[in-house]
Design an enzyme around this catalytic site. Structure first.
Site, PDB file in Angstrom:
ATOM      1  N   GLY A  19      42.110 126.374  -7.236  1.00 13.64           N
ATOM      2  CA  GLY A  19      40.759 126.507  -6.682  1.00 13.64           C
ATOM      3  C   GLY A  19      39.634 126.379  -7.692  1.00 13.64           C
ATOM      4  O   GLY A  19      38.540 126.898  -7.468  1.00 13.64           O
ATOM      5  N   ARG A  72      55.073 118.834  11.496  1.00 15.84           N
ATOM      6  CA  ARG A  72      53.770 118.534  10.894  1.00 15.84           C
ATOM      7  C   ARG A  72      52.638 118.588  11.927  1.00 15.84           C
ATOM      8  O   ARG A  72      51.542 119.062  11.674  1.00 15.84           O
ATOM      9  CB  ARG A  72      53.832 117.143  10.259  1.00 15.84           C
ATOM     10  CG  ARG A  72      52.734 116.880   9.266  1.00 15.84           C
ATOM     11  CD  ARG A  72      52.891 115.506   8.658  1.00 15.84           C
ATOM     12  NE  ARG A  72      53.930 115.427   7.647  1.00 15.84           N
ATOM     13  CZ  ARG A  72      53.787 115.815   6.388  1.00 15.84           C
ATOM     14  NH1 ARG A  72      52.650 116.330   5.972  1.00 15.84           N
ATOM     15  NH2 ARG A  72      54.763 115.693   5.518  1.00 15.84           N
ATOM     16  N   MET A  97      47.045 120.056  -0.844  1.00 15.71           N
ATOM     17  CA  MET A  97      48.154 119.157  -1.168  1.00 15.71           C
ATOM     18  C   MET A  97      49.101 118.934   0.009  1.00 15.71           C
ATOM     19  O   MET A  97      50.314 118.879  -0.172  1.00 15.71           O
ATOM     20  CB  MET A  97      48.905 119.708  -2.393  1.00 15.71           C
ATOM     21  CG  MET A  97      48.030 119.944  -3.600  1.00 15.71           C
ATOM     22  SD  MET A  97      47.064 118.489  -4.116  1.00 15.71           S
ATOM     23  CE  MET A  97      48.224 117.760  -5.257  1.00 15.71           C
ATOM     24  N   ASN A 114      37.561 114.220   0.142  1.00 17.57           N
ATOM     25  CA  ASN A 114      38.639 114.662  -0.750  1.00 17.57           C
ATOM     26  C   ASN A 114      38.281 114.251  -2.176  1.00 17.57           C
ATOM     27  O   ASN A 114      37.559 113.278  -2.386  1.00 17.57           O
ATOM     28  CB  ASN A 114      39.949 113.968  -0.332  1.00 17.57           C
ATOM     29  CG  ASN A 114      41.126 114.366  -1.205  1.00 17.57           C
ATOM     30  OD1 ASN A 114      41.302 115.547  -1.523  1.00 17.57           O
ATOM     31  ND2 ASN A 114      41.931 113.399  -1.619  1.00 17.57           N
ATOM     32  N   HIS A 116      40.273 113.248  -5.809  1.00 15.36           N
ATOM     33  CA  HIS A 116      41.589 112.904  -6.359  1.00 15.36           C
ATOM     34  C   HIS A 116      41.405 112.540  -7.839  1.00 15.36           C
ATOM     35  O   HIS A 116      40.458 111.819  -8.181  1.00 15.36           O
ATOM     36  CB  HIS A 116      42.202 111.730  -5.584  1.00 15.36           C
ATOM     37  CG  HIS A 116      43.551 111.366  -6.106  1.00 15.36           C
ATOM     38  ND1 HIS A 116      44.684 112.109  -5.816  1.00 15.36           N
ATOM     39  CD2 HIS A 116      43.948 110.369  -6.930  1.00 15.36           C
ATOM     40  CE1 HIS A 116      45.715 111.567  -6.441  1.00 15.36           C
ATOM     41  NE2 HIS A 116      45.300 110.514  -7.117  1.00 15.36           N
ATOM     42  N   GLU A 150      45.105 106.879   5.450  1.00 21.47           N
ATOM     43  CA  GLU A 150      45.847 106.510   4.246  1.00 21.47           C
ATOM     44  C   GLU A 150      45.673 107.610   3.188  1.00 21.47           C
ATOM     45  O   GLU A 150      44.534 107.897   2.790  1.00 21.47           O
ATOM     46  CB  GLU A 150      45.264 105.191   3.720  1.00 21.47           C
ATOM     47  CG  GLU A 150      46.130 104.474   2.727  1.00 21.47           C
ATOM     48  CD  GLU A 150      45.367 103.295   2.127  1.00 21.47           C
ATOM     49  OE1 GLU A 150      45.677 102.926   1.000  1.00 21.47           O
ATOM     50  OE2 GLU A 150      44.448 102.791   2.805  1.00 21.47           O
ATOM     51  N   ASP A 152      44.944 109.593   0.083  1.00 20.51           N
ATOM     52  CA  ASP A 152      44.143 109.263  -1.109  1.00 20.51           C
ATOM     53  C   ASP A 152      43.576 107.845  -1.013  1.00 20.51           C
ATOM     54  O   ASP A 152      43.345 107.202  -2.038  1.00 20.51           O
ATOM     55  CB  ASP A 152      44.977 109.396  -2.401  1.00 20.51           C
ATOM     56  CG  ASP A 152      45.433 110.831  -2.654  1.00 20.51           C
ATOM     57  OD1 ASP A 152      44.695 111.762  -2.293  1.00 20.51           O
ATOM     58  OD2 ASP A 152      46.524 111.005  -3.210  1.00 20.51           O
ATOM     59  N   GLU A 181      35.483 116.448 -12.538  1.00 16.18           N
ATOM     60  CA  GLU A 181      35.575 116.805 -11.112  1.00 16.18           C
ATOM     61  C   GLU A 181      34.573 117.905 -10.790  1.00 16.18           C
ATOM     62  O   GLU A 181      33.869 117.855  -9.780  1.00 16.18           O
ATOM     63  CB  GLU A 181      36.998 117.277 -10.774  1.00 16.18           C
ATOM     64  CG  GLU A 181      38.066 116.197 -10.879  1.00 16.18           C
ATOM     65  CD  GLU A 181      39.429 116.700 -10.418  1.00 16.18           C
ATOM     66  OE1 GLU A 181      39.513 117.371  -9.377  1.00 16.18           O
ATOM     67  OE2 GLU A 181      40.424 116.439 -11.120  1.00 16.18           O
TER      68      GLU A 181
END
Ligand code: GAR
Length: 226
Positions: A19, A72, A97, A114, A116, A150, A152, A181
């Site tokens: 985090g 899922r 994740m 997101n 990455h 898709e 990432d 980041e």
């Protein structure tokens, strides 16, 4: 949709672990640099360190433990219900994740971003930094993108570039990328809250109404987009 001036944009942050990106968002809000309200932090892991960071900042927390859901689809349905309880206008994945189902991704189309730790479309997935080193790359970085089906792979908004140095290992590289980041994620969230960045119906990113031909960067001197 642009938030009204002075009305903080309600967001929910999804995490799975440490985090530190969540912390950078919390810190930017506390510094008055980010007009958003984190309505909740949701983790798929009960032991995620980020949950303690949220609690320290008096932010509501929720755990939707993926191990309780053999399917899922059932996990994503529970996750979506948990997120929607807080009525966010933006869902921020910060080290979350789990691969999301198309139904969930479509539900938040244009409202989920997101981060990455690579220069996407290169090196999506796990063990990014080691794969960058193994491939002999001289440059890596971080990408913030809208989430699509898709993994990432959605349209990129902004990239921060980081040089790979002689003697780097995966940990040293990860640490330098993470620094970037923490610098750029709050900036992109602020742009979204100000209505400056959007995903258009054609699936293109628009910044100040113009289609982005390539991801933005931040000038290292002024911090302005370029
Ligand atoms: C960050 O480096 C983030 O970019 C990465 O996980 C880390 C989470 O760190 N995310 C991904 O790899 C998503 N595919 P944090 O929990 O300290 O923010």
């Amino acid at each position: 949709m642009a938030a009204a001036v002075n009305t903080p944009l309600p967001i929910v942050v999804l995490i799975s672990g440490r985090g530190s990106n969540l912390q950078s968002i919390i810190d930017a809000i506390a510094a008055g640099e980010l007009p958003v309200e984190i309505r909740a932090v949701i983790s798929n892991r009960p032991d995620a360190q980020g949950l303690q960071r949220a609690a320290r900042a008096s932010i509501a927390t929720r755990v939707v433990d993926h191990r309780q859901y053999p399917e899922r689809m059932a996990f994503d349905a529970a996750l979506q219900a948990a997120i929607d309880d807080y009525r966010p206008q933006l869902v921020v994945l910060a080290g979350f994740m789990r691969i999301l189902t198309p139904a969930l991704v479509q539900h938040y189309r244009g409202r989920m971003i997101n981060i990455h730790p690579s220069l996407l479309p290169e090196f999506p997935g796990l063990n990014t930094h080691q794969r960058v080193l193994d491939a002999g790359r001289k440059e890596t970085g971080a990408t913030i993108h809208f989430v699509t089906e898709e993994t990432d792979g959605g349209p990129a908004i902004l990239q921060a570039r980081v040089a790979v140095l002689t003697g780097d290992d995966a940990d040293s590289l990860a640490a330098r990328v993470l620094e970037q980041e923490h610098r750029v994620y709050p900036v992109v969230i602020r742009w979204y809250a100000e209505g400056r960045v959007q995903l258009d119906p054609q699936g293109q990113v628009r910044f100040d109404h113009d289609v982005l031909e390539r991801p933005l960067r931040l000038s290292s001197e002024s911090g302005a987009p370029c």
